[in-house]
Structures are given as structure tokens and as C-alpha cells.
Enzyme design. Structure first.
Site, PDB file in Angstrom:
ATOM      1  N   GLU A 209       0.689  -1.668  -0.233  1.00 35.59           N
ATOM      2  CA  GLU A 209       0.031  -0.001  -0.063  1.00 35.59           C
ATOM      3  C   GLU A 209       1.099   1.468   0.268  1.00 35.59           C
ATOM      4  O   GLU A 209       0.169   2.145   0.285  1.00 35.59           O
ATOM      5  CB  GLU A 209      -1.254   0.050   1.325  1.00 35.59           C
ATOM      6  CG  GLU A 209      -1.865  -1.107   1.197  1.00 35.59           C
ATOM      7  CD  GLU A 209      -3.418  -1.137   2.102  1.00 35.59           C
ATOM      8  OE1 GLU A 209      -3.194  -0.471   2.719  1.00 35.59           O
ATOM      9  OE2 GLU A 209      -4.550  -1.859   2.310  1.00 35.59           O
ATOM     10  N   LYS A 337     -15.469  -1.268   2.494  1.00 40.95           N
ATOM     11  CA  LYS A 337     -15.266  -1.710   1.182  1.00 40.95           C
ATOM     12  C   LYS A 337     -16.298  -2.415   1.007  1.00 40.95           C
ATOM     13  O   LYS A 337     -16.670  -3.315   0.609  1.00 40.95           O
ATOM     14  CB  LYS A 337     -13.499  -2.861   1.342  1.00 40.95           C
ATOM     15  CG  LYS A 337     -12.345  -2.729   2.649  1.00 40.95           C
ATOM     16  CD  LYS A 337     -11.978  -4.085   2.941  1.00 40.95           C
ATOM     17  CE  LYS A 337     -10.506  -3.756   3.544  1.00 40.95           C
ATOM     18  NZ  LYS A 337      -9.688  -4.853   3.755  1.00 40.95           N
TER      19      LYS A 337
HETATM   20  P1  PGA Z   1      -6.373  -5.971   2.223  1.00 39.29           P
HETATM   21  O1  PGA Z   1      -5.949  -4.727   3.473  1.00 39.29           O
HETATM   22  O2  PGA Z   1      -7.173  -5.175   1.049  1.00 39.29           O
HETATM   23  O3  PGA Z   1      -5.297  -7.072   1.998  1.00 39.29           O
HETATM   24  O4  PGA Z   1      -7.877  -6.503   3.575  1.00 39.29           O
HETATM   25  C1  PGA Z   1      -6.340  -3.402   3.932  1.00 39.29           C
HETATM   26  C2  PGA Z   1      -7.487  -4.017   5.601  1.00 39.29           C
HETATM   27  O5  PGA Z   1      -6.962  -4.250   6.106  1.00 39.29           O
HETATM   28  O6  PGA Z   1      -7.661  -2.789   5.064  1.00 39.29           O
HETATM   29 ZN    ZN Z   2      -8.518  -3.997   7.801  1.00 39.99          ZN
END
Ligand code: PGA
Ligand code: ZN
Length: 417
Positions: A209, A337
């Protein structure tokens, strides 16, 4: 504003893994396009990404089946539908899939169509995407610039398991403009690099990230370095943690393997509490594992009055799991998400429920992203208040920040006109 055609194809995300892109063309000649992200630290309760499993292509991660589901099933089903009725279109896709976790058509196929539909509608109405999103489902949400929660040091699955805690992040202390916040955050990112170099830690580029992914002695070392970097940079920042604890929880125990320590749920809570006492921590995400509901209730009782406790894998952007959290006093904020649930309408239902219930909401990217900046408009359009899209390097992250800078600039222009 009728849908004329829908077309999907395979593209690559920021880890070089295949993902789904979709274009929705309208009868009036206007179109909208979207691509979907993909996580690494995925929770058990997420909707399912459909992958081909054909090991001769991308080690089985190809998305030809999901693409075919858009081109062969969803395209013909949705032809002629009114693109402005997001609720109806998402509802029809959920019905056509017919499973609880979208495993038949694939959450990646469905979400790509859902987002491209919203873009096509906004383009057709000549509205900024965030303005169109604010009205989805017939609601009148008030758009607002989000506060950024930005990754500076990475661990866990995003940085080769150097240590267990996945993210050490910063959040501006005071309400500043988005652009001033970003300037200060870049200073912290740079000060962290200088400190890590001075202390002789091995620097091997950035993590998934865009944060620094150094090898450190302990998880707490990351907190101490970040705290020092904040002071050195002069930035007015607090600290947030995403422990992503589901990913080091096995057989009822939290495995801090890098420190050769095993912790019970109660000991994990004590560790988080001691960090919060000694460092300016204001938010902890997934401090405990996704099904450790008893632990979450104790954690919330213990720290929930003073800290934001965010459920990511715990809630998986699922309204039912969020409702349980609200009822049982487990956590006080939800990470949002879109691809954990698979449609825009269901995503809005989660944010709206959080707000109604006194929970905070943080709009979040995945560790595998594309250059699509949809999330920036989603954060503004929902009025969620916070956004978390990784660090301030790597263009799949910057796409979102730069779109937010554009939105803020446009709004300031509109006010000064
Ligand atoms: P991931 O990580 O997209 O690999 O799940 C992001 C998070 O855990 O916030
Ligand atoms: Zn997370």
C-alpha cells in the site's frame, strides 16, 4: 437513460493480479467505466471473488469466468434498464446470482457492473460522481470531504510478514483542509524514512500500500518510530493502527511470531490498551479477530469510550454483521470496502446504518487496487467522514488522493465564485 450494452474485460491490479473492468454504454451515447480492487488480508465473511483456477494463467487467478458472467449473463439481462435506478439494477444482479456470497456470478463481476452503472448515470446527468452517489436509493445525503487515515509503516501480509500488525497510520489532529493534511502527511512519510535509515533498518522499497515495510525488532518499534517521525516533522498528527488480527489468530490464540509471543484475547486487549496509553493512538482496526465476538465486547467496554474501534474483517461490510455489532456493543466504527459485499446499494446500506446507529464509517481501498478513483467520490458522496486508501506513494493510491484534491479545489472555487 437506458442501458444499451455492457462489456467486461480482464485488466491488472497493483500487484499484477487480474481483475475485472466494465464499461456501461447508454442509448444516448454516454458511457461509464469501472474496475474493481482485490484484498490480500481477506476476511472469511467477504463476498467471493470469482477466479478461474486455471493454473496455466496467472497461477489460477485469471478472471475470464467473471468477465464471461458479465458479457453473457448480466449484459443481456440489464439491457434496456434505466441506469439511474441503482437499487433496481443491484437488486436484479443479487437475484440473478442467487447465493449468499455472490459466488455464482462473482462479487468482482457484479461490483464492476454496479460501479460502472453509477458512473454512466452520473456522466449522463452531467453531475460529478459524488453528487450522483449522494442521492442513491432516493436519499439526500450531505456530501463532505473525508479526513484521511494514511498508512506510513506496513507489516503483516502486505510486507512479507516482517512483523504482525498490518498498518501504522496517521490521522490529522485538527480539522484542516484536505490539501493541508496531505502536505503534513507527506512530511511524516519522509521523516519516517529518514529515521528508519538513520537507525540502520533495511529499506527494501515500499510495501503493497506504499508504506515503508522495514524489518523491526517488535511491533511496538513501528509505533515508537512513527511517534518520533511525527514529532520530527512537526506535523499535527495522531496515530491509527490496523492490526488485521484475524491473520495472526489461530486456535484461539494471537501469534506474535516475530516476537515469539502467544497472546490470549485478554492479553491482546491489554497490549492494545498499553499502546493507546503510551502513544497518541486514536483508532484501532481489527484489534481482535473476525469471530472473536466475546473479545470485541470486552475491548469495546475497555477502550471504546476514548478510541475508535473499527471492524474490518469483523463486519465485512455486511449489514447483518454490522447490526450484530451495534446490538452487542462490539466496536464503534465500520470499515467499508465495496468488494467485501459486492454492490454499491449494499455498501450504502452499511454506511447509512452506521451513521444512524452512532457508529463511525471509514471508506477503504484494498491492498490490490487499480487507477480507478471511484472511492474518492464514494467517500465524499456518502459523507462517511473518513477515508483509508494506503500511503502517499504508488499511483493507484494517489489516484484517489488526487481526485479528492480536485473535488476540494472545485468546491472551494464554487464557494468563492
Ligand atoms: P486488504 O487490506 O485489502 O489486504 O484486506 C486492507 C485492510 O485490511 O484494511
Ligand atoms: Zn483492515
Amino acid at each position: 437513460m437506458k442501458i444499451d450494452s455492457i462489456h467486461a474485460w480482464e485488466v491488472l491490479d497493483s500487484r499484477g493480479n487480474p481483475t475485472v473492468a466494465v464499461r456501461v454504454d447508454l442509448a444516448n451515447g454516454i458511457s461509464g467505466q469501472a474496475t474493481v480492487p482485490s484484498g490480500a488480508s481477506t476476511g472469511t465473511h467477504e463476498a467471493m471473488e470469482l477466479r478461474d483456477g486455471d493454473v496455466t494463467r496467472y497461477a489460477g487467478k485469471g478472471v475470464h469466468r467473471a468477465v464471461a458472467n458479465v458479457n453473457r449473463v448480466l449484459a443481456s439481462e440489464l439491457q434496456g434498464w434505466d441506469v439511474s435506478d441503482q437499487t433496481a439494477i443491484d437488486g436484479r444482479m443479487i437475484e440473478l446470482d442467487g447465493t449468499l456470497n455472490k459466488s455464482r456470478l462473482g462479487a468482482n463481476a457484479i461490483l464492476a457492473v454496479s460501479c460502472a452503472t453509477a458512473r454512466a448515470a452520473a456522466n449522463s446527468l452531467a453531475l460529478p460522481l459524488f453528487v450522483h452517489l449522494a442521492g442513491i436509493g432516493g436519499k439526500k445525503r450531505v456530501p463532505a470531504m473525508p479526513v484521511p487515515m494514511v498508512n506510513i509503516i506496513s507489516g503483516g501480509l502486505h510486507a512479507g510478514h516482517n512483523f504482525e500488525v498490518q498498518d501504522f497510520l496517521v490521522i490529522p489532529k485538527h480539522s484542516a483542509s484536505f490539501s493541508d493534511s496531505m502536505e503534513a502527511i507527506v512530511r511524516v512519510h519522509q521523516a519516517t524514512r529518514s529515521l528508519l535509515k538513520e537507525r540502520g533498518y533495511v529499506m527494501t522499497g515500499v510495501a503493497d500500500e506504499g508504506g515503508w515495510g522495514p524489518l523491526l525488532e517488535t511491533n511496538e518499534t513501528a509505533l515508537a518510530i512513527l511517534d518520533e517521525a511525527i514529532h520530527r516533522s512537526g506535523a499535527q498528527m495522531n496515530i491509527a493502527i490496523d492490526a488485521a488480527a484475524s491473520h495472526f489468530y489461530r486456535d484461539g490464540v494471537y501469534h506474535l511470531t516475530s516476537e515469539t509471543r502467544l497472546l490470549s484475547s485478554a492479553e491482546m486487549i491489554e497490549l492494545l490498551a498499553s499502546w493507546a496509553k503510551r502513544y497518541p493512538v486514536v483508532s484501532i482496526e481489527d484489534g481482535l479477530a473476525e469471530d472473536d465476538w466475546d473479545g470485541w465486547r470486552v475491548l469495546t467496554e475497555r477502550l471504546g469510550k476514548h478510541l475508535q474501534l473499527v471492524g474490518d474483517d469483523l463486519f465485512a461490510t455486511d449489514l447483518k454483521r454490522l447490526e450484530r455489532g451495534v446490538q452487542e456493543n462490539a466496536g464503534n466504527a465500520v470499515l467499508v470496502k465495496m468488494n467485501q459485499i459486492g454492490t454499491l446499494s449494499e455498501t450504502f446500506a452499511v454506511v447509512d446504518h452506521a451513521k444512524k446507529s452512532g457508529f463511525q464509517a471509514v471508506i477503504s481501498a484494498r491492498s490490490g487496487e487499480t487507477e480507478d478513483d471511484f472511492l474518492a467520490d464514494l467517500a465524499v458522496g456518502t459523507g462517511a467522514g473518513q477515508i483509508k486508501v494506503g500511503s502517499i506513494t504508488r499511483s493507484e493510491r494517489l489516484a484517489k488522493y488526487n481526485r479528492l484534491l480536485e473535488i476540494e479545489d472545485r468546491c472551494l472555487l464554487a464557494i468563492s465564485d
